[in-house]
Write a protein that holds these residues in place. Structure first.
Motif, PDB file in Angstrom:
ATOM      1  N   VAL A 438       0.828  -1.200   0.000  1.00 36.42           N
ATOM      2  CA  VAL A 438       0.000   0.000   0.000  1.00 36.42           C
ATOM      3  C   VAL A 438       0.859   1.245   0.000  1.00 36.42           C
ATOM      4  O   VAL A 438       0.574   2.220  -0.686  1.00 36.42           O
ATOM      5  N   LYS A 439       1.973   1.219   0.744  1.00 33.61           N
ATOM      6  CA  LYS A 439       2.810   2.407   0.875  1.00 33.61           C
ATOM      7  C   LYS A 439       3.535   2.702  -0.430  1.00 33.61           C
ATOM      8  O   LYS A 439       4.047   1.803  -1.087  1.00 33.61           O
ATOM      9  N   GLN A 440       3.554   3.974  -0.821  1.00 32.87           N
ATOM     10  CA  GLN A 440       4.182   4.386  -2.067  1.00 32.87           C
ATOM     11  C   GLN A 440       5.420   5.234  -1.770  1.00 32.87           C
ATOM     12  O   GLN A 440       5.432   6.016  -0.831  1.00 32.87           O
ATOM     13  N   ASP A 441       6.438   5.093  -2.594  1.00 36.34           N
ATOM     14  CA  ASP A 441       7.612   5.967  -2.523  1.00 36.34           C
ATOM     15  C   ASP A 441       7.560   6.959  -3.672  1.00 36.34           C
ATOM     16  O   ASP A 441       6.907   6.716  -4.681  1.00 36.34           O
ATOM     17  N   SER A 442       8.287   8.049  -3.527  1.00 35.70           N
ATOM     18  CA  SER A 442       8.379   8.984  -4.648  1.00 35.70           C
ATOM     19  C   SER A 442       9.336   8.423  -5.682  1.00 35.70           C
ATOM     20  O   SER A 442      10.337   7.800  -5.347  1.00 35.70           O
ATOM     21  N   ASP A 450      11.685   5.087 -13.600  1.00 33.69           N
ATOM     22  CA  ASP A 450      10.968   6.044 -14.429  1.00 33.69           C
ATOM     23  C   ASP A 450       9.465   5.857 -14.358  1.00 33.69           C
ATOM     24  O   ASP A 450       8.707   6.802 -14.518  1.00 33.69           O
ATOM     25  N   ASN A 451       9.011   4.646 -14.167  1.00 29.02           N
ATOM     26  CA  ASN A 451       7.576   4.390 -14.119  1.00 29.02           C
ATOM     27  C   ASN A 451       7.274   3.498 -12.927  1.00 29.02           C
ATOM     28  O   ASN A 451       6.669   2.449 -13.036  1.00 29.02           O
ATOM     29  N   SER A 452       7.729   3.913 -11.772  1.00 27.26           N
ATOM     30  CA  SER A 452       7.680   3.048 -10.601  1.00 27.26           C
ATOM     31  C   SER A 452       6.413   3.251  -9.799  1.00 27.26           C
ATOM     32  O   SER A 452       5.814   4.303  -9.801  1.00 27.26           O
ATOM     33  N   SER A 453       6.013   2.211  -9.105  1.00 26.74           N
ATOM     34  CA  SER A 453       4.873   2.317  -8.208  1.00 26.74           C
ATOM     35  C   SER A 453       5.319   2.298  -6.748  1.00 26.74           C
ATOM     36  O   SER A 453       4.531   2.128  -5.852  1.00 26.74           O
ATOM     37  N   GLY A 454       6.607   2.440  -6.499  1.00 21.97           N
ATOM     38  CA  GLY A 454       7.111   2.482  -5.124  1.00 21.97           C
ATOM     39  C   GLY A 454       7.932   1.270  -4.768  1.00 21.97           C
ATOM     40  O   GLY A 454       7.839   0.240  -5.406  1.00 21.97           O
ATOM     41  N   ASN A 455       8.725   1.372  -3.732  1.00 16.39           N
ATOM     42  CA  ASN A 455       9.609   0.275  -3.343  1.00 16.39           C
ATOM     43  C   ASN A 455       9.556   0.116  -1.832  1.00 16.39           C
ATOM     44  O   ASN A 455      10.215   0.833  -1.100  1.00 16.39           O
ATOM     45  N   GLU A 457      10.636  -2.071   0.184  1.00 15.05           N
ATOM     46  CA  GLU A 457      11.775  -2.580   0.943  1.00 15.05           C
ATOM     47  C   GLU A 457      12.644  -1.458   1.507  1.00 15.05           C
ATOM     48  O   GLU A 457      13.259  -1.617   2.533  1.00 15.05           O
ATOM     49  N   ILE A 458      12.704  -0.317   0.854  1.00 14.32           N
ATOM     50  CA  ILE A 458      13.678   0.693   1.257  1.00 14.32           C
ATOM     51  C   ILE A 458      13.061   1.849   2.026  1.00 14.32           C
ATOM     52  O   ILE A 458      13.731   2.810   2.327  1.00 14.32           O
ATOM     53  N   THR A 459      11.758   1.778   2.333  1.00 11.04           N
ATOM     54  CA  THR A 459      11.165   2.860   3.097  1.00 11.04           C
ATOM     55  C   THR A 459      10.792   2.430   4.513  1.00 11.04           C
ATOM     56  O   THR A 459      10.788   3.231   5.419  1.00 11.04           O
ATOM     57  N   LEU A 460      10.494   1.158   4.679  1.00 12.38           N
ATOM     58  CA  LEU A 460      10.166   0.675   6.017  1.00 12.38           C
ATOM     59  C   LEU A 460      11.457   0.413   6.796  1.00 12.38           C
ATOM     60  O   LEU A 460      12.506   0.152   6.209  1.00 12.38           O
ATOM     61  N   PRO A 461      11.404   0.449   8.120  1.00 15.46           N
ATOM     62  CA  PRO A 461      12.618   0.204   8.907  1.00 15.46           C
ATOM     63  C   PRO A 461      13.123  -1.214   8.787  1.00 15.46           C
ATOM     64  O   PRO A 461      14.271  -1.494   9.038  1.00 15.46           O
ATOM     65  N   ASN A 462      12.241  -2.142   8.373  1.00 14.49           N
ATOM     66  CA  ASN A 462      12.669  -3.539   8.258  1.00 14.49           C
ATOM     67  C   ASN A 462      13.576  -3.720   7.050  1.00 14.49           C
ATOM     68  O   ASN A 462      13.472  -3.027   6.065  1.00 14.49           O
ATOM     69  N   THR A 463      14.441  -4.716   7.101  1.00 13.49           N
ATOM     70  CA  THR A 463      15.197  -5.081   5.917  1.00 13.49           C
ATOM     71  C   THR A 463      14.261  -5.813   4.968  1.00 13.49           C
ATOM     72  O   THR A 463      13.174  -6.236   5.341  1.00 13.49           O
ATOM     73  N   ALA A 464      14.723  -5.982   3.717  1.00 15.07           N
ATOM     74  CA  ALA A 464      13.895  -6.657   2.718  1.00 15.07           C
ATOM     75  C   ALA A 464      13.570  -8.083   3.144  1.00 15.07           C
ATOM     76  O   ALA A 464      12.466  -8.571   2.938  1.00 15.07           O
ATOM     77  N   GLY A 488      -7.241 -20.521  -7.206  1.00 19.10           N
ATOM     78  CA  GLY A 488      -6.170 -21.345  -6.649  1.00 19.10           C
ATOM     79  C   GLY A 488      -5.568 -20.645  -5.462  1.00 19.10           C
ATOM     80  O   GLY A 488      -6.180 -20.571  -4.410  1.00 19.10           O
ATOM     81  N   ALA A 489      -4.375 -20.055  -5.616  1.00 21.44           N
ATOM     82  CA  ALA A 489      -3.739 -19.299  -4.542  1.00 21.44           C
ATOM     83  C   ALA A 489      -2.955 -18.149  -5.150  1.00 21.44           C
ATOM     84  O   ALA A 489      -2.056 -18.372  -5.957  1.00 21.44           O
ATOM     85  N   GLY A 490      -3.318 -16.930  -4.779  1.00 26.29           N
ATOM     86  CA  GLY A 490      -2.616 -15.759  -5.278  1.00 26.29           C
ATOM     87  C   GLY A 490      -3.519 -14.540  -5.310  1.00 26.29           C
ATOM     88  O   GLY A 490      -4.736 -14.663  -5.413  1.00 26.29           O
ATOM     89  N   PHE A 491      -2.916 -13.365  -5.175  1.00 35.24           N
ATOM     90  CA  PHE A 491      -3.644 -12.104  -5.252  1.00 35.24           C
ATOM     91  C   PHE A 491      -3.399 -11.461  -6.613  1.00 35.24           C
ATOM     92  O   PHE A 491      -2.250 -11.333  -7.035  1.00 35.24           O
ATOM     93  N   ILE A 492      -4.452 -11.042  -7.282  1.00 33.72           N
ATOM     94  CA  ILE A 492      -4.299 -10.280  -8.520  1.00 33.72           C
ATOM     95  C   ILE A 492      -4.108  -8.821  -8.143  1.00 33.72           C
ATOM     96  O   ILE A 492      -4.995  -8.202  -7.553  1.00 33.72           O
ATOM     97  N   TRP A 493      -2.952  -8.284  -8.493  1.00 31.97           N
ATOM     98  CA  TRP A 493      -2.651  -6.899  -8.139  1.00 31.97           C
ATOM     99  C   TRP A 493      -3.442  -5.942  -9.020  1.00 31.97           C
ATOM    100  O   TRP A 493      -3.687  -6.217 -10.209  1.00 31.97           O
ATOM    101  N   SER A 494      -3.805  -4.810  -8.435  1.00 32.11           N
ATOM    102  CA  SER A 494      -4.500  -3.783  -9.214  1.00 32.11           C
ATOM    103  C   SER A 494      -3.496  -3.036 -10.077  1.00 32.11           C
ATOM    104  O   SER A 494      -2.293  -3.021  -9.802  1.00 32.11           O
ATOM    105  N   VAL A 495      -4.012  -2.397 -11.132  1.00 34.12           N
ATOM    106  CA  VAL A 495      -3.152  -1.651 -12.053  1.00 34.12           C
ATOM    107  C   VAL A 495      -2.572  -0.449 -11.320  1.00 34.12           C
ATOM    108  O   VAL A 495      -3.234   0.175 -10.488  1.00 34.12           O
ATOM    109  N   GLY A 496      -1.311  -0.099 -11.609  1.00 36.82           N
ATOM    110  CA  GLY A 496      -0.645   1.016 -10.939  1.00 36.82           C
ATOM    111  C   GLY A 496      -1.264   2.355 -11.256  1.00 36.82           C
ATOM    112  O   GLY A 496      -2.208   2.476 -12.053  1.00 36.82           O
ATOM    113  N   GLU A 497      -0.696   3.398 -10.641  1.00 32.32           N
ATOM    114  CA  GLU A 497      -1.241   4.739 -10.778  1.00 32.32           C
ATOM    115  C   GLU A 497      -1.262   5.216 -12.221  1.00 32.32           C
ATOM    116  O   GLU A 497      -2.133   5.967 -12.627  1.00 32.32           O
ATOM    117  N   LYS A 498      -0.311   4.793 -13.019  1.00 33.56           N
ATOM    118  CA  LYS A 498      -0.213   5.289 -14.392  1.00 33.56           C
ATOM    119  C   LYS A 498      -1.158   4.565 -15.334  1.00 33.56           C
ATOM    120  O   LYS A 498      -1.217   4.867 -16.515  1.00 33.56           O
TER     121      LYS A 498
END
Length: 724
Positions: A438-442, A450-455, A457-464, A488-498
């Motif tokens: 849910v959390k987005q990075d700039s 260039d067309n990222s939806s956030g990362n 791993e590098i914004t939360l205090p936890n390691t990846a 079966g098993a899996g989440f279908i991700w929603s389309v990114g902001e772009k």
């Protein structure tokens, strides 16, 4: 490891050679791209360890650096750093006698700038170094680029960086390169090769670019290009690291550092370019470039980094007809069909009546019966049950597809996802056992994003690695919801902001014809058609020169390509160049001009026939004998490009064109030479007869050579009937 192409460091002159021997050539390899374009896959595994034609991406980068004469590599690890370090420790890279690989680990770096600042603090770089990311595939020699860089540095201490570039024309419709990157505009001094302007975010809809007129103050001309590809291979002086340390605003290598130096008049630092022509270099930046580079590897543009040459601890595959590779222990049913440009890994089994084409299948996969796989990348230990259909999709390790399941174009299934029976996964869907963050990075904080939806791993205090475990725990509590989404098993991700546009622009699936029509219509609606000619950006070239008639660009490109292939072929004859090297050069030219493989076949055939007719001869009989000798000597090279009937027909059409225009002397020998090509298995019966059938509805003037070959064609048909 890859066999060396030459002595370490190459021959760069006595002075440069002595300097290289005193200071070992070093490289910095960024094993984290600081981007999120490969999510959801990279939530569980670092990008550099993702398989590219059944070998981890980082293997290609390290193998190239070793073969190019680099002696010491520092691998910078951040996201999933433990996985990268463990992989390297279990490989042979840490035990090479003349190739030292060390790792530098960080949990805090949020960008390439942070990584380079940390490396500067460690004081491990002692001279010029090569800067690359761990998703780079190349076979270029570094000798010439290093020599140019060092010579420039002696003349001008401000020359701190040399960028490797390569010709690559963007699509005039999508304004994207074949790697799925945005159209890049560069201004370069044609004499010194100094980079003056760099813009990969231009608003092409306006049809104009604004350049600072001071660029022309001390220069007679500058060249503006939109047909260059940034290979993301940089040769840097040590000052580059200190510049990052002095400027904490430098995060992104291109957006901040390169553009920052170009507009900084106070410091006066300069960046230069080195253009490669006969070598390969590209970076896996998104899913489309993953698809493109995979195809280039299979089609051997990256030689010697190809599937049938063992450059790591992978099981060796054998190159077969039509560009297919198969491990020796593959279980292929008799009724299964293996199409062109396909790679099948060790211990994989394929059931009855299944068809696989233009795809890569990893190790230990089980493919059931009546399965259709086209343009897909199936990784390891995947189970695909009977009746499934997959088209232009990526399927990660451990996935199970129940019988009758369908993957539409552009689907990505992350690790261990289960697709239920007869379930249809919609086009461009991404499915993962992990919920969408849910959390987005700039974007500004993410290297190359260039067309990222956030990362996350590098914004939360936890390691990846800690994050991965937390997400897995959360998923285990929600398996009912996961199963309800894909059967079966899996989440279908929603389309990114772009939106969906970004999905299909960067997908492994080719852009559909309907989508291209929409783009053209949209562009036509936005532009003032009456003023289009005056507003559209001119093609690459020196500013101020007449750009000429753009409608002829395609034909001119083909003509230039054929001329360059002919020059390459003649040089091969006179200098005894090996066939593999000719293939490398022709492949590189094809990439530069953005042409098809059929154009390679036609151009090489033209070069051979032109060489034969230009050889002194006194009669038609002598010319036929000379042609027989030339074709016989180089038939293996020509056959390399005759992968299908389309290429064979292209050769016949090219021969017709030659007989009518450039080499009319062949006109009376058309039937004999056609027979000669058939006897040498260069042209197949099906190809020749299909050429004839395609001429049935043509004008009489276009059937001249069908009539000349009438007796031979009749003989072919009768021979075929006798065989039946």
């Amino acid at each position: 490891m890859v066999a060396k192409k030459g002595s370490r460091g190459g021959t760069v002159g006595e002075d440069a050679g002595e300097e290289l021997s005193r200071v070992p050539l070093q490289a910095i390899l960024l094993a984290d791209s600081f981007a999120t374009l490969f999510r959801p896959i990279t939530l569980e595994r670092p990008k550099v360890l993702l398989p590219l034609v059944n070998a981890p991406m980082i293997e290609y980068t390290l193998a190239w650096l070793e073969s190019a004469g680099v002696e010491e590599v520092f691998v910078f690890c951040c996201a999933h750093s433990k996985q990268v370090i463990e992989y390297l420790e279990n490989s042979n890279w840490l035990n090479q006698p003349n190739f030292l690989v060390s790792t530098i680990e960080s949990y805090n770096a949020m960008s390439a700038g942070d990584a380079l600042r940390l490396i500067y603090e460690k004081n491990v770089i002692h001279g010029d170094f090569v800067l690359v990311t761990g998703d780079t595939v190349s076979n270029m020699p570094l000798t010439q680029a290093l020599k140019e860089h060092k010579e420039r540095k002696k003349r001008d201490s401000n020359a701190v960086m040399t960028m490797v570039i390569k010709q690559s024309k963007p699509s005039p419709i999508t304004h994207q390169s074949r790697l799925g990157t945005e159209e890049l505009f560069m201004a370069i001094d044609p004499e010194t090769k100094e980079l003056l302007y760099y813009e990969d975010k231009a608003d092409t809809s306006k049809g104009t670019l604004t350049l600072d007129k001071t660029m022309l103050l001390d220069r007679s001309s500058i060249s503006l290009h939109n047909d260059k590809q940034d290979c993301y291979i940089d040769i840097c002086s040590p000052e580059v690291l200190s510049l990052f340390t002095d400027n904490f605003d430098y995060q992104h290598l291109r957006r901040h550092f390169v553009k920052g130096l170009l507009v900084d008049d106070l410091m006066g630092y300069k960046i230069f370019t080195h253009e490669i022509h006969s070598s390969y270099a590209a970076r896996v930046e998104n899913y489309r470039s993953y698809d493109t580079i995979s195809k280039d590897i299979i089609q051997r543009w990256t030689y010697p980094l190809v599937p049938d040459i063992q450059f790591l601890q992978n099981s060796l595959t054998k190159l077969e007809r039509r560009g297919t590779y198969r491990a020796s222990d593959v279980g292929l049913s008799r009724s299964a069909k293996m199409g062109p440009f396909t790679v099948i890994g060790s211990r994989t089994t394929i059931g009855k009546h299944s068809e696989v084409s233009n795809s890569v299948i990893g190790e230990d996969c089980v493919i059931g019966s009546n399965v259709s796989i086209d343009g897909c990348y199936i990784w390891n230990k995947v189970n695909i049950e009977d009746g499934c259909r997959l088209k232009h999709a990526i399927v990660c390790d451990g996935v199970t597809m129940k019988s009758g399941a369908v993957l539409e174009a552009g689907v990505v299934l992350s690790f261990k996802v289960i697709i239920g029976q007869n379930f249809v996964v919609p086009a461009y869907s991404k499915v993962s056992l992990l919920q969408q963050p849910v959390k987005q990075d700039s974007d500004e904080e993410l290297e190359y994003a260039d067309n990222s939806s956030g990362n996350i791993e590098i914004t939360l205090p936890n390691t990846a690695d800690v994050l991965e475990e937390e997400l897995r725990t959360e998923v285990s509590d929600l398996q009912i919801q996961a199963a309800s989404e894909v059967g079966g098993a899996g989440f279908i991700w929603s389309v990114g902001e772009k939106g969906l546009e970004e999905e299909w622009r960067h997908s492994v699936a080719p852009i559909s014809a309907d989508r291209l029509v929409e783009i053209i219509k949209s562009a036509a609606d936005e532009l003032d058609i009456s003023n289009a000619e005056s507003n559209i950006l001119p093609p690459s070239g020196e500013l101020g020169l007449d750009s000429g008639n753009e409608s002829d660009d395609g034909r001119d490109d083909l003509t230039h390509f054929e001329n360059e292939v002919e020059a390459t072929f003649l040089r091969a004859i006179h200098e005894n160049v090996e066939e593999d090297h000719i293939i490398l050069e022709v492949n590189s030219l094809r990439l530069s001009y953005n042409l098809a493989s059929t154009d390679c076949a036609g151009a090489l055939f033209y070069a051979m026939m032109k060489y034969a007719v230009d050889t002194p001869h006194g009669s038609a009989g002598e010319l036929l004998k000379i042609t027989d000798g030339v074709i016989g000597k180089w038939e293996k090279l020509l056959k390399y490009y005759l992968l299908s009937l389309d290429e064979e027909i292209e050769v016949i059409l090219k021969f017709e064109e030659m007989c009518l225009e450039s080499t009319k002397e062949y006109a009376n020998l058309f039937s004999q030479i056609l027979h000669l090509l058939y006897d040498k298995d260069i042209l197949q019966e099906d190809g020749i007869l299909r050429w004839e059938s395609e001429k049935e509805q043509a004008d009489e003037s276009d059937k001249v050579f069908v009539k000349k070959a009438e007796k031979f064609l009749q003989w072919l048909k009768e021979a075929s009937e006798e065989e039946d």
